[in-house]
Scaffold this motif. Structure first.
Motif, PDB file in Angstrom:
ATOM      1  N   TYR A 428      -3.211   6.626  -5.889  1.00  0.00           N
ATOM      2  CA  TYR A 428      -2.124   7.638  -5.633  1.00  0.00           C
ATOM      3  C   TYR A 428      -1.046   6.500  -4.641  1.00  0.00           C
ATOM      4  O   TYR A 428      -1.514   5.670  -4.350  1.00  0.00           O
ATOM      5  CB  TYR A 428      -2.856   7.611  -4.296  1.00  0.00           C
ATOM      6  CG  TYR A 428      -2.739   9.165  -3.358  1.00  0.00           C
ATOM      7  CD1 TYR A 428      -2.353   9.958  -3.949  1.00  0.00           C
ATOM      8  CD2 TYR A 428      -2.787   8.579  -1.915  1.00  0.00           C
ATOM      9  CE1 TYR A 428      -2.098  11.039  -2.681  1.00  0.00           C
ATOM     10  CE2 TYR A 428      -2.597   8.857  -1.152  1.00  0.00           C
ATOM     11  CZ  TYR A 428      -1.987  10.613  -1.158  1.00  0.00           C
ATOM     12  OH  TYR A 428      -1.350  11.541  -0.451  1.00  0.00           O
ATOM     13  N   LYS A 433       2.808  10.849  -0.825  1.00  0.00           N
ATOM     14  CA  LYS A 433       1.774  11.634  -0.346  1.00  0.00           C
ATOM     15  C   LYS A 433       1.593  12.487  -2.175  1.00  0.00           C
ATOM     16  O   LYS A 433       1.620  13.437  -2.096  1.00  0.00           O
ATOM     17  CB  LYS A 433       1.942  12.444   0.710  1.00  0.00           C
ATOM     18  CG  LYS A 433       1.901  11.507   1.601  1.00  0.00           C
ATOM     19  CD  LYS A 433       2.048  13.239   2.943  1.00  0.00           C
ATOM     20  CE  LYS A 433       2.338  13.043   4.186  1.00  0.00           C
ATOM     21  NZ  LYS A 433       3.049  11.507   4.494  1.00  0.00           N
ATOM     22  N   SER A 434       2.107  11.371  -3.017  1.00  0.00           N
ATOM     23  CA  SER A 434       1.902  11.959  -4.251  1.00  0.00           C
ATOM     24  C   SER A 434       1.070  10.774  -5.356  1.00  0.00           C
ATOM     25  O   SER A 434       1.305   9.641  -4.971  1.00  0.00           O
ATOM     26  CB  SER A 434       2.885  12.277  -4.558  1.00  0.00           C
ATOM     27  OG  SER A 434       3.679  10.930  -5.150  1.00  0.00           O
ATOM     28  N   SER A 439       2.109  14.006  -9.814  1.00  0.00           N
ATOM     29  CA  SER A 439       1.068  15.442  -9.627  1.00  0.00           C
ATOM     30  C   SER A 439       1.538  14.992  -7.988  1.00  0.00           C
ATOM     31  O   SER A 439       1.130  14.481  -7.355  1.00  0.00           O
ATOM     32  CB  SER A 439       0.008  14.689 -10.127  1.00  0.00           C
ATOM     33  OG  SER A 439      -0.209  15.336 -11.790  1.00  0.00           O
ATOM     34  N   THR A 440       0.872  16.683  -7.108  1.00  0.00           N
ATOM     35  CA  THR A 440       0.435  16.294  -5.953  1.00  0.00           C
ATOM     36  C   THR A 440      -1.470  16.171  -5.063  1.00  0.00           C
ATOM     37  O   THR A 440      -1.964  16.580  -4.410  1.00  0.00           O
ATOM     38  CB  THR A 440       1.276  17.429  -5.623  1.00  0.00           C
ATOM     39  OG1 THR A 440       1.221  18.157  -5.634  1.00  0.00           O
ATOM     40  CG2 THR A 440       2.647  16.915  -5.124  1.00  0.00           C
TER      41      THR A 440
END
Length: 495
Positions: A428, A433-434, A439-440
């Motif tokens: 992470y 913020k991904s 991917s989120t």
């Protein structure tokens, strides 16, 4: 209990409510749906415990204080920011509460000691959407701890959609000492402490570990690969009769992804039993629908191992890739005062190493399917497994009790299921913020790995006889329909 009723409904729905069959599409949610609550409270870094009211405009400051003040059937929303210091929760709720990061992974819990503890009388509590880790080197043991203290009634705890990473001392998650009815769903785990695990399941009952992502990438956290860390999951009972359970029981490891081994050569992804006790340390253990990926050059003992346990079902798993190890499928052993492991069932699994080096590792130069010495295993079954070891064929050893050839319905062919590209460690990245793979969400990470697998060359060859007993859903939570597919993923097999 409300938690278990809701869990049963969700599990049933995952088995029968979804009708899509297309590979990689039209899949049900992996994360347990968030329950609705009657009351909402707020926690924020600029809040105040005794002057606050728990409202959006006048929030509390600390999660533990919010739990102390909250009424039953409540939602506690934690606003973004880094919350330093330990959080201890020991309150019973009948209807249940949810403690939720307002922005997924936007609220980080961190400390130089145990970060989050659900202990003593904690009951019917859901923790959702947090990033949780030790602050750095020198921390005291354990990141998250679910502990019933031997005689207390800790139950109905669920961890959903959390990133739990970087223990600098001991386990990432410890569930022990009499806790029961625990759900670990849709989380990400990486980088435990030396000689310890991602999840230590110890003297507990009714634990469900479902749709999580497990891997290690110590360099990504500026840590050294010491090759000293232990299994990703261990299931055992190390404390004799000191709590309500004598051996962990009814533990389900369902539909998880394991990859990127960087640990000790003496361990592997999943270990059942560990401490050489004179009783069965675990029983009624179901390990099914998991994807175990060999994408590391660091050698392990075996991806699945059993010591001093019985009634173990290892069904519908897919083990793929060049997985350096002493045994590609299984190790069974007796340690200390162990009883001889018995009633071990390996059914409907895929074992596929196209390199032809199945079971060749640092201390095992020849191919090996299992490490199962005579006298160390009793009463086992292999049924309807697929084994592909390149041009070498399924390994066979006179020194091992259990061989692939013990399966009367063994199939040897190349399924073609493999990763289409190099697997990215999806750590992470809080600033963006991904995750590192783009991917989120954890669910996106999970599905991206599944969708990066090449479909089988001949899916119809994966089909089972309709009478075979199988889990009613696959790794994506889709229902299995006759003729069922061997392995973790349910494919179209001329249905």
């Amino acid at each position: 209990m409300l938690f278990m009723r809701n869990f049963a409904i969700i599990l049933l729905c995952s088995m029968v409510c979804h009708t899509g069959k297309a590979y990689g599409t039209d899949t049900p949610p992996l994360c347990e749906p968030e329950p609705k609550h009657q009351q909402t409270y707020y926690v924020a870094l600029d809040g105040h415990d005794y002057k606050g009211k728990g409202t959006i405009n006048n929030p509390w400051r600390n999660i533990a204080f919010a739990v102390f003040k909250a009424q039953d059937d409540s939602l506690i929303v934690v606003r973004p920011g880094v919350y330093e210091g330990p959080v201890k929760i020991s309150k019973t709720f009948k209807k249940g509460i949810t403690i939720k990061s307002e922005v997924p992974y936007g609220a980080k819990l961190t400390a130089q000691k145990r970060v989050l503890a659900l202990v003593k009388a904690a009951a019917n509590i859901r923790i959702q959407g947090f990033e949780i880790s030790h602050k750095g080197p020198g921390a005291r043991p354990v990141v998250v701890h679910i502990d019933a203290w031997g005689t207390e009634n800790v139950h109905g705890i669920s961890l959903v959609n959390n990133i739990i990473h970087d223990s600098y001392n001991n386990d990432l998650l410890k569930i022990n000492y009499g806790a029961h009815n625990i759900l670990i769903n849709c989380n990400m785990f990486y980088n435990q402490g030396n000689s310890d695990e991602h999840i230590d399941i110890n003297s507990v009952a009714d634990v469900h570990v479902r749709h999580n992502v497990f891997f290690n990438d110590f360099p990504a956290s500026n840590r050294e690969i010491t090759k000293k860390s232990s299994s990703y999951i261990v299931i055992k009972d190390s404390n004799n009769e000191d709590d309500r359970f004598f051996g962990s029981t009814n533990i389900n490891i369902d539909g998880n992804i394991f990859f990127n081994w960087q640990g000790s050569h003496g361990h592997g992804f999943i270990l059942v039993g560990e401490d050489g006790k004179p009783y069965f340390e675990a029983e009624d253990i179901n390990i099914f629908n998991n994807l175990l990926i060999g994408n590391s050059k660091i050698s392990m003992r075996s991806p699945f191992a059993v010591k001093g346990a019985h009634k173990i079902n290892f069904d519908h798993n897919t083990v793929i890739g060049d997985l350096p190890s002493n045994a590609y499928a299984l190790r069974v052993s007796v340690e200390g005062n162990n009883k001889v492991p018995t009633d071990i069932n390996m059914r409907y699994n895929i074992y596929s190493d196209a390199t032809g080096t199945m079971g060749s590792g640092d201390y095992q130069m020849s191919n090996d399917f299992t490490d199962t010495e005579y006298g160390d295993v009793d009463d086992y079954l292999l049924s309807n497994n697929i084994v592909f070891n390149g041009e070498e064929g399924a390994p066979y050893s006179l020194l091992d009790v259990v061989n692939a050839s013990d399966d009367d319905d063994l199939r040897e062919f190349d399924t073609g299921i493999t990763l289409q590209q190099t697997l990215v460690s999806p750590i992470y990245l809080s600033k963006s913020k991904s995750f590192a793979d783009g991917s989120t969400s954890i669910e996106q990470v999970f599905k991206k790995i599944i969708n990066d697998l090449t479909p089988p060359k001949q899916p119809q060859k994966l089909a089972l006889d309709e009478s075979k007993a199988v889990p009613l859903h696959d790794i994506l939570g889709r229902p299995r329909t006759p003729p069922y597919s061997i392995g973790a993923i349910e494919y179209e097999t001329n249905k």
